[in-house]
Design an enzyme around this catalytic site. Sequence first.
Site, PDB file in Angstrom:
ATOM      1  N   GLU A   1       0.924  -1.076   0.223  1.00  0.00           N
ATOM      2  CA  GLU A   1      -0.042  -0.144  -0.056  1.00  0.00           C
ATOM      3  C   GLU A   1       0.794   1.234  -0.027  1.00  0.00           C
ATOM      4  OE1 GLU A   1      -3.654  -1.890   2.725  1.00  0.00           O
ATOM      5  OE2 GLU A   1      -1.795  -1.310   3.675  1.00  0.00           O
TER       6      GLU A   1
ATOM      7  N   TYR B   1       4.071   5.046  12.864  1.00  0.00           N
ATOM      8  CA  TYR B   1       3.148   5.076  11.855  1.00  0.00           C
ATOM      9  C   TYR B   1       2.261   6.446  11.798  1.00  0.00           C
ATOM     10  CZ  TYR B   1       3.988   0.797   9.041  1.00  0.00           C
ATOM     11  OH  TYR B   1       4.252  -0.099   8.229  1.00  0.00           O
TER      12      TYR B   1
END
Length: 672
Positions: free
Chosen positions: A127, A246
């Site tokens: 992704e 993240y």
Amino acid sequence: MSKSNASTTSGSTLKTHIEALERQPLDIAPDASSKHLHNGIDTSFPPADLHGSYTNHRPLPTEGIEGRRAWIVGGGIAGLSAAFFLIRDGHMPAGNITFLEEQGIEGGSLDGAGNAEEGYIVRGGREMEMTYQNFWDVFSEIPALELPPPFTVLDEYRIVNDADKNWSKARLLEKQGQIKDFSTMNLTKRQQLEVVKLLLARKEDLDDVTVEQWFSEGFLETNFYTFWRTMFAFQNWHSALEMKLYMHRFLHLMDGLNDMTSLVFPKYNQYDSFVRPLMNWLQDQGVNIQYDTVVENLDMDTQDGCRAVTALQCRGSDGDKSIPIGTRDLVFVTTGSMTEDTAYGDDDTVPQLKDNVQAGEGSGWQLWKNLAEKSDIFGKPEKFCGDVPRSTWESVTLTCKPSPLMDKLKELSVNDPYSGFTATGGIITFTDSSWLMSFTCNRQPHFPDQPDDVIVLWTYALLMDKPGDYVKKPMPECTGKEVLTEMCYHLGLIDQLDAILAATKTRIALMPYITAQFMPRAKGDRPSVVPEGCTNLACMGQFVETHNDVVFTLESSVRTARIGVYSLLGLKKQVPDIYPGQYDVRRLLRATRTLNSDEAFLGEGVLRRILGGTYFENILPLGREETPEDLHHHGLFEHQLQAIRGLMGESHTLDEVKSRLQTLRDKLRGRR
């Protein structure tokens, strides 16, 4: 740059400035999170996280580069990128670069193979998003796969994604194929506070802390965490520090997390989209590659606190050999491997992990272990490869002819899967699956040679130790047909199973270290890109230390390779820190509203009252049903003002209000 060109450069009218530049110290990989941004005479280089054309200059070659050689252990995306930067920015002749690759093909974890008759297979997908500064820098110069010169891979990528916006209309499913509401993050105020606490926490305070230790049990059942864990492959026992990184790295994408509108995807699988064109370019430049060669250990000379690689101990089809390394030669090593020791299966075969191999005995891990035995500077590989049950998951690639499965796929896709446009727009997760199973259909064809009537799907699951809901076995104990059966059950297609099985081929990949990079870690567990004291060795890939970047991305592999090249060659060029979206007030406000189920957060009314109707009103987030004109209305301000007045009314003294604010501050800082 040739020797004559280099000497001409050094003798040019810029000689005085070139000599001054050589004397100037430079932090190759600056850390924006530790700097106070300002302009002054002490800021001679660009800000640490400045991206764009100004940071894409060509550095001057280092003296004697024509006679230096580079040995790259591992032909994955990190190794290929190291060769690219050695050639483009390091001015090293391509013929001086040699790859030593264990497999018979380059690409590492970026694979894609097979055919329509036997079935295609990809172990995983990537992704991607738009701010991969280092990755896109490489592919802005690699010739396009299908367009003629001078077009590049990036040019092709932009054409596909600009014309075909990615999004999902069925991100979550439940009750055998019914779309579940995925419009909000579904976080309570307490759970939002837990997210904010993690964002505010210092990285050094999160050593060896797991996700489940940080968050409450209820948080782990929210939409937010379901999106998160299935999109990034996080487990409850994985590193809270990595989850924090993240959040900072992708904060600018928070409002696209639920429907996948924050993502961009290649036209084909990752091997054909990225590895093939990059390798073609490198071979055209003249690099050397030795396949079927395992590097087992590095000989080192240690003097006065410095370490230099003197030889590579290798094993190949022609036996053992030692490759001597010159005093000015360079060595780049990919430490560890996510896809080492993959076990394969198919329609009727269950994948079998190697019973005679202990955890981390594969060549990629063993080389790292051998390095770690030499010194603590090389980290602790056992922290990542020592608990296989907690780093394993399985994927299955489905090669599908027309069947009821394809009819159901059309219902769940944003476009007809046969159209060439976005299909599912990313993974679709069965929230009530005991395996926590997800599947996806990328743009088709997924392979350049794929027949028109074939669709390639990919499915994976996170929970490996639980029996299925229809097939009462854990996923790793199932054949491909059994995995497909479980998937059909969750799609509500079990009554049409025979027709689907007859039209579908399955190929399984069971990977014992696929999430090893997420395992809980502490400072020093991963080596620096250039470990302390090393003069000619750089480590690359998913298991090395960087300031703020995350793992499990193409960008992190390319970034580590770039840092290694610039550091070992002493190039006067910085590797920009991660995209600074976390400091963008627009992104912060948008993310805050997104986490609050897309409802107004405390204080938003005041911001609207101050900024509504001004030049800066565009920084304010809008609700799903709002228009810019709604920013000029003061109803939200009056409502929130009344709430504040209630807090500061007669029943609350000023000291009580201060006490409440202090309590909130302490909670955010982790104090009890």
